[in-house]
Design a protein around this motif. Sequence first.
Motif, mmCIF file in Angstrom:
data_model
loop_
_atom_site.group_PDB
_atom_site.id
_atom_site.type_symbol
_atom_site.label_atom_id
_atom_site.label_comp_id
_atom_site.label_asym_id
_atom_site.label_seq_id
_atom_site.Cartn_x
_atom_site.Cartn_y
_atom_site.Cartn_z
ATOM 1 N N VAL A 96 11.414 -3.908 -1.782
ATOM 2 C CA VAL A 96 12.275 -3.012 -1.010
ATOM 3 C C VAL A 96 11.443 -2.166 -0.053
ATOM 4 O O VAL A 96 11.783 -1.987 1.115
ATOM 5 C CB VAL A 96 13.090 -2.104 -1.957
ATOM 6 C CG1 VAL A 96 13.867 -1.051 -1.152
ATOM 7 C CG2 VAL A 96 14.054 -2.931 -2.790
ATOM 8 N N GLN A 97 10.319 -1.652 -0.560
ATOM 9 C CA GLN A 97 9.440 -0.846 0.286
ATOM 10 C C GLN A 97 8.881 -1.665 1.443
ATOM 11 O O GLN A 97 8.772 -1.180 2.577
ATOM 12 C CB GLN A 97 8.295 -0.271 -0.547
ATOM 13 C CG GLN A 97 8.730 0.750 -1.589
ATOM 14 C CD GLN A 97 7.565 1.240 -2.434
ATOM 15 O OE1 GLN A 97 6.428 1.268 -1.984
ATOM 16 N NE2 GLN A 97 7.860 1.623 -3.662
ATOM 17 N N ILE A 98 8.515 -2.908 1.160
ATOM 18 C CA ILE A 98 7.960 -3.777 2.200
ATOM 19 C C ILE A 98 9.001 -4.034 3.285
ATOM 20 O O ILE A 98 8.705 -3.980 4.485
ATOM 21 C CB ILE A 98 7.464 -5.104 1.588
ATOM 22 C CG1 ILE A 98 6.210 -4.856 0.741
ATOM 23 C CG2 ILE A 98 7.166 -6.134 2.677
ATOM 24 C CD1 ILE A 98 5.803 -6.042 -0.109
ATOM 25 N N ARG A 99 10.250 -4.319 2.872
ATOM 26 C CA ARG A 99 11.313 -4.539 3.853
ATOM 27 C C ARG A 99 11.536 -3.286 4.695
ATOM 28 O O ARG A 99 11.761 -3.367 5.906
ATOM 29 C CB ARG A 99 12.612 -4.937 3.147
ATOM 30 C CG ARG A 99 12.611 -6.346 2.577
ATOM 31 C CD ARG A 99 14.027 -6.831 2.325
ATOM 32 N NE ARG A 99 14.730 -6.016 1.367
ATOM 33 C CZ ARG A 99 14.753 -6.233 0.058
ATOM 34 N NH1 ARG A 99 14.087 -7.267 -0.440
ATOM 35 N NH2 ARG A 99 15.422 -5.446 -0.756
ATOM 36 N N THR A 100 11.474 -2.123 4.041
ATOM 37 C CA THR A 100 11.655 -0.862 4.760
ATOM 38 C C THR A 100 10.554 -0.660 5.789
ATOM 39 O O THR A 100 10.813 -0.265 6.936
ATOM 40 C CB THR A 100 11.670 0.320 3.772
ATOM 41 O OG1 THR A 100 12.750 0.146 2.854
ATOM 42 C CG2 THR A 100 11.846 1.638 4.506
ATOM 43 N N LEU A 101 9.315 -0.943 5.393
ATOM 44 C CA LEU A 101 8.192 -0.782 6.317
ATOM 45 C C LEU A 101 8.303 -1.748 7.493
ATOM 46 O O LEU A 101 8.008 -1.385 8.639
ATOM 47 C CB LEU A 101 6.866 -0.997 5.576
ATOM 48 C CG LEU A 101 6.464 0.122 4.597
ATOM 49 C CD1 LEU A 101 5.229 -0.302 3.798
ATOM 50 C CD2 LEU A 101 6.174 1.421 5.350
ATOM 51 N N ARG A 102 8.713 -2.976 7.213
ATOM 52 C CA ARG A 102 8.873 -3.947 8.296
ATOM 53 C C ARG A 102 9.958 -3.488 9.275
ATOM 54 O O ARG A 102 9.826 -3.640 10.488
ATOM 55 C CB ARG A 102 9.235 -5.315 7.716
ATOM 56 C CG ARG A 102 8.057 -6.030 7.048
ATOM 57 C CD ARG A 102 8.522 -7.265 6.324
ATOM 58 N NE ARG A 102 7.399 -8.056 5.820
ATOM 59 C CZ ARG A 102 7.513 -9.026 4.933
ATOM 60 N NH1 ARG A 102 8.710 -9.336 4.446
ATOM 61 N NH2 ARG A 102 6.451 -9.705 4.531
ATOM 62 N N LEU A 103 11.039 -2.932 8.732
ATOM 63 C CA LEU A 103 12.122 -2.462 9.584
ATOM 64 C C LEU A 103 11.660 -1.279 10.427
ATOM 65 O O LEU A 103 11.957 -1.197 11.618
ATOM 66 C CB LEU A 103 13.320 -2.076 8.719
ATOM 67 C CG LEU A 103 14.628 -1.769 9.447
ATOM 68 C CD1 LEU A 103 15.045 -2.950 10.317
ATOM 69 C CD2 LEU A 103 15.712 -1.431 8.451
ATOM 70 N N ARG A 104 10.911 -0.372 9.820
ATOM 71 C CA ARG A 104 10.387 0.765 10.575
ATOM 72 C C ARG A 104 9.475 0.293 11.697
ATOM 73 O O ARG A 104 9.506 0.821 12.810
ATOM 74 C CB ARG A 104 9.624 1.706 9.639
ATOM 75 C CG ARG A 104 10.520 2.507 8.698
ATOM 76 C CD ARG A 104 9.696 3.348 7.757
ATOM 77 N NE ARG A 104 10.528 4.073 6.813
ATOM 78 C CZ ARG A 104 10.053 4.747 5.752
ATOM 79 N NH1 ARG A 104 8.745 4.767 5.533
ATOM 80 N NH2 ARG A 104 10.867 5.377 4.945
ATOM 81 N N ARG A 105 8.662 -0.708 11.388
ATOM 82 C CA ARG A 105 7.753 -1.249 12.407
ATOM 83 C C ARG A 105 8.550 -1.820 13.579
ATOM 84 O O ARG A 105 8.221 -1.583 14.751
ATOM 85 C CB ARG A 105 6.877 -2.338 11.792
ATOM 86 C CG ARG A 105 5.959 -3.050 12.786
ATOM 87 C CD ARG A 105 5.113 -4.087 12.057
ATOM 88 N NE ARG A 105 4.256 -4.806 12.977
ATOM 89 C CZ ARG A 105 4.618 -5.904 13.635
ATOM 90 N NH1 ARG A 105 5.844 -6.404 13.472
ATOM 91 N NH2 ARG A 105 3.792 -6.512 14.454
ATOM 92 N N ALA A 106 9.625 -2.568 13.262
ATOM 93 C CA ALA A 106 10.451 -3.155 14.327
ATOM 94 C C ALA A 106 11.112 -2.060 15.162
ATOM 95 O O ALA A 106 11.213 -2.179 16.380
ATOM 96 C CB ALA A 106 11.501 -4.082 13.726
ATOM 97 N N VAL A 107 11.581 -0.986 14.518
ATOM 98 C CA VAL A 107 12.199 0.122 15.247
ATOM 99 C C VAL A 107 11.190 0.762 16.188
ATOM 100 O O VAL A 107 11.484 1.024 17.360
ATOM 101 C CB VAL A 107 12.762 1.176 14.265
ATOM 102 C CG1 VAL A 107 13.149 2.452 15.009
ATOM 103 C CG2 VAL A 107 13.978 0.624 13.530
#
Length: 317
Positions: A96-107
Amino acid sequence: MDGSTADDIRYSIGDLARRTGLTVKTVRFYADTGLVPPTGRTPAGYRLYDVHALARLDLVRTLRELGLDLPAVRRVLEREAPLQEVAAAHAEALEVQIRTLRLRRAVLLAVAQRGSTPEEMRLMHKLAKLSDAERRRLVHDFIDETFGGLDADPGFVAMMRSAMPELPDEPRPEQVEAWVELGELVQDRNFRAAVRKMAEHQAAERAEGDRSGLHIALTGTVTSLVRAALAAGTAPASPAADPVVAALTAAYAEAFGRPDDEELRQWLSDRLGTANDPRADRYWQLLAVINGWPARESLRDVFEWFTEALRARMAGC
């Protein structure tokens, strides 16, 4: 040889620190919290540890480096929870944390590419961090409001409900941008009103007995005829467009079981004016970007040509 074994060896806190690579302060903290209790004490009262305590400390260090919190480490050490269960739960949390970090990176990449203002960035982050379920609920709410209580084409409504935005675990910046735009679009009151009007037209047609569904074949006929006219440079209001318009109205008359007359042309003009909203076309284009689908062909120019050609002939009557 004095006959001593590994079990007989005793280590001070400093020895444990040197053997594990931890600081003395960290080892003392684990000792004070009871994670690594002493095996005994020196005559002066200093704590001593055996080889089993050394192994226990090494396990504590490994679990902490993997990110487990102290309560989880304690449950493993005290055998209150099997290591494999704790590891599996922690791995899921890390995912979950990894998905969150990837999403933040994309934003952040999207913000950098489009030069967003702080307000736009906050909105982008708010919409992008929604869960899959929350994204689907946002779109379902849009569909419920625009089609609710109407006997609209069930095939079309089912198609809309099946086409939900699904951001991948590692979205590209353009996918995040597309989702943010779609999220804003489905909450736009003017767009909702326009789609509601489309739904009302569908319901009115069904009330008159139309059960012909999505009209895929009819759309194909319109696209083929108008694309040919566009390729030939035929202006919508020109005499050269007369046979094209005649063929199109005949196709609609057949599909809907109506006479090919002036009343049909008026009905068709109203229908096209409602259905050919550029925002509806944009809705499907954004879904394609978000979900990684093949780019959807825009038919906006096709129906704009048809609408202009039809109205030119109605004005000349």
